[in-house]
Design a protein around this motif. Sequence first.
Motif, mmCIF file in Angstrom:
data_model
loop_
_atom_site.group_PDB
_atom_site.id
_atom_site.type_symbol
_atom_site.label_atom_id
_atom_site.label_comp_id
_atom_site.label_asym_id
_atom_site.label_seq_id
_atom_site.Cartn_x
_atom_site.Cartn_y
_atom_site.Cartn_z
ATOM 1 N N GLY A 154 41.520 -21.203 57.707
ATOM 2 C CA GLY A 154 40.197 -20.827 58.195
ATOM 3 C C GLY A 154 39.391 -22.056 58.509
ATOM 4 N N ARG A 155 38.256 -21.849 59.177
ATOM 5 C CA ARG A 155 37.402 -22.983 59.519
ATOM 6 C C ARG A 155 35.954 -22.551 59.601
ATOM 7 N N SER A 156 35.083 -23.525 59.440
ATOM 8 C CA SER A 156 33.643 -23.312 59.532
ATOM 9 C C SER A 156 33.039 -24.409 60.371
ATOM 10 N N MET A 157 32.145 -24.035 61.246
ATOM 11 C CA MET A 157 31.393 -25.010 62.015
ATOM 12 C C MET A 157 30.156 -25.400 61.207
ATOM 13 N N TRP A 158 29.975 -26.668 60.976
ATOM 14 C CA TRP A 158 28.794 -27.103 60.238
ATOM 15 C C TRP A 158 27.514 -26.734 60.975
ATOM 16 N N SER A 159 27.564 -26.728 62.309
ATOM 17 C CA SER A 159 26.335 -26.607 63.080
ATOM 18 C C SER A 159 25.810 -25.182 63.164
ATOM 19 N N ASP A 160 26.698 -24.188 63.163
ATOM 20 C CA ASP A 160 26.228 -22.815 63.387
ATOM 21 C C ASP A 160 26.767 -21.820 62.373
ATOM 22 N N TYR A 161 27.413 -22.324 61.334
ATOM 23 C CA TYR A 161 27.918 -21.495 60.248
ATOM 24 C C TYR A 161 28.994 -20.504 60.678
ATOM 25 N N ALA A 206 32.527 -33.700 51.175
ATOM 26 C CA ALA A 206 32.647 -34.696 52.234
ATOM 27 C C ALA A 206 31.640 -35.815 52.043
ATOM 28 N N SER A 207 32.036 -37.023 52.399
ATOM 29 C CA SER A 207 31.135 -38.164 52.371
ATOM 30 C C SER A 207 31.434 -39.027 53.576
ATOM 31 N N GLY A 208 30.447 -39.785 53.996
ATOM 32 C CA GLY A 208 30.667 -40.672 55.131
ATOM 33 C C GLY A 208 29.687 -40.397 56.259
ATOM 34 N N ARG A 209 30.168 -39.813 57.336
ATOM 35 C CA ARG A 209 29.382 -39.675 58.553
ATOM 36 C C ARG A 209 28.500 -38.416 58.536
ATOM 37 N N THR A 210 27.939 -38.102 59.681
ATOM 38 C CA THR A 210 27.012 -36.994 59.829
ATOM 39 C C THR A 210 27.770 -35.676 59.798
ATOM 40 N N PHE A 211 27.529 -34.869 58.792
ATOM 41 C CA PHE A 211 28.360 -33.704 58.559
ATOM 42 C C PHE A 211 28.151 -32.609 59.583
ATOM 43 N N ASN A 212 26.971 -32.532 60.177
ATOM 44 C CA ASN A 212 26.758 -31.426 61.105
ATOM 45 C C ASN A 212 27.491 -31.635 62.413
ATOM 46 N N MET A 213 28.200 -32.721 62.550
ATOM 47 C CA MET A 213 29.022 -32.937 63.735
ATOM 48 C C MET A 213 30.425 -32.370 63.566
ATOM 49 N N TYR A 214 30.749 -31.940 62.374
ATOM 50 C CA TYR A 214 32.143 -31.664 62.067
ATOM 51 C C TYR A 214 32.497 -30.179 62.016
ATOM 52 N N VAL A 215 33.722 -29.914 62.438
ATOM 53 C CA VAL A 215 34.398 -28.664 62.127
ATOM 54 C C VAL A 215 35.132 -28.889 60.805
ATOM 55 N N MET A 216 34.882 -28.021 59.841
ATOM 56 C CA MET A 216 35.561 -28.111 58.549
ATOM 57 C C MET A 216 36.591 -26.987 58.456
ATOM 58 N N ALA A 217 37.809 -27.333 58.130
ATOM 59 C CA ALA A 217 38.879 -26.342 58.116
ATOM 60 C C ALA A 217 39.700 -26.435 56.835
ATOM 61 N N TRP A 218 40.337 -25.339 56.534
ATOM 62 C CA TRP A 218 41.318 -25.282 55.445
ATOM 63 C C TRP A 218 42.687 -24.972 56.046
ATOM 64 N N PHE A 219 43.674 -25.727 55.574
ATOM 65 C CA PHE A 219 45.067 -25.496 55.923
ATOM 66 C C PHE A 219 45.848 -25.356 54.624
#
Length: 123
Positions: A49-56, A24-37
């Motif tokens: 599945g998904r991962s929260m950047w903030s709390d793993y 990922a590039s661009g904004r502040t990553f710890n604000m994001y939910v990262m998911a796979w579809f």
Amino acid sequence: QVQLVESGGGLVQTGGSLRLSCTASGRTFNMYVMAWFRQAPGLDREFVGRSMWSDYMTSYAESVKGRFTISRDNAKNTVYLQMNSLKPEDTAVYYCAAKTGTSSERPADYSNWGQGTQVTVSS
């Protein structure tokens, strides 16, 4: 906005493994939910599945639980999808996606998408 680039797809035999990456590039990553579809031909895009950047914290679809694992490298702004014990029904284009706010398993809730990477599992 955040830009997402996936890599790591390919052809593997049943029972094999692959690791997908999403940088990922661009904004502040710890604000994001990262998911796979994933999306197989003729079918709707489905949550993997998904991962929260903030709390793993991670969560997975029942169909992949115990076989797939999401992890990340914060220094590289990269999230990974480790896929083990692959089955022919895992064949699909896999997408990385990101959103702000609360977690979701609905593709329509995600505004940032990668280009997709093909995973093919032969029987």
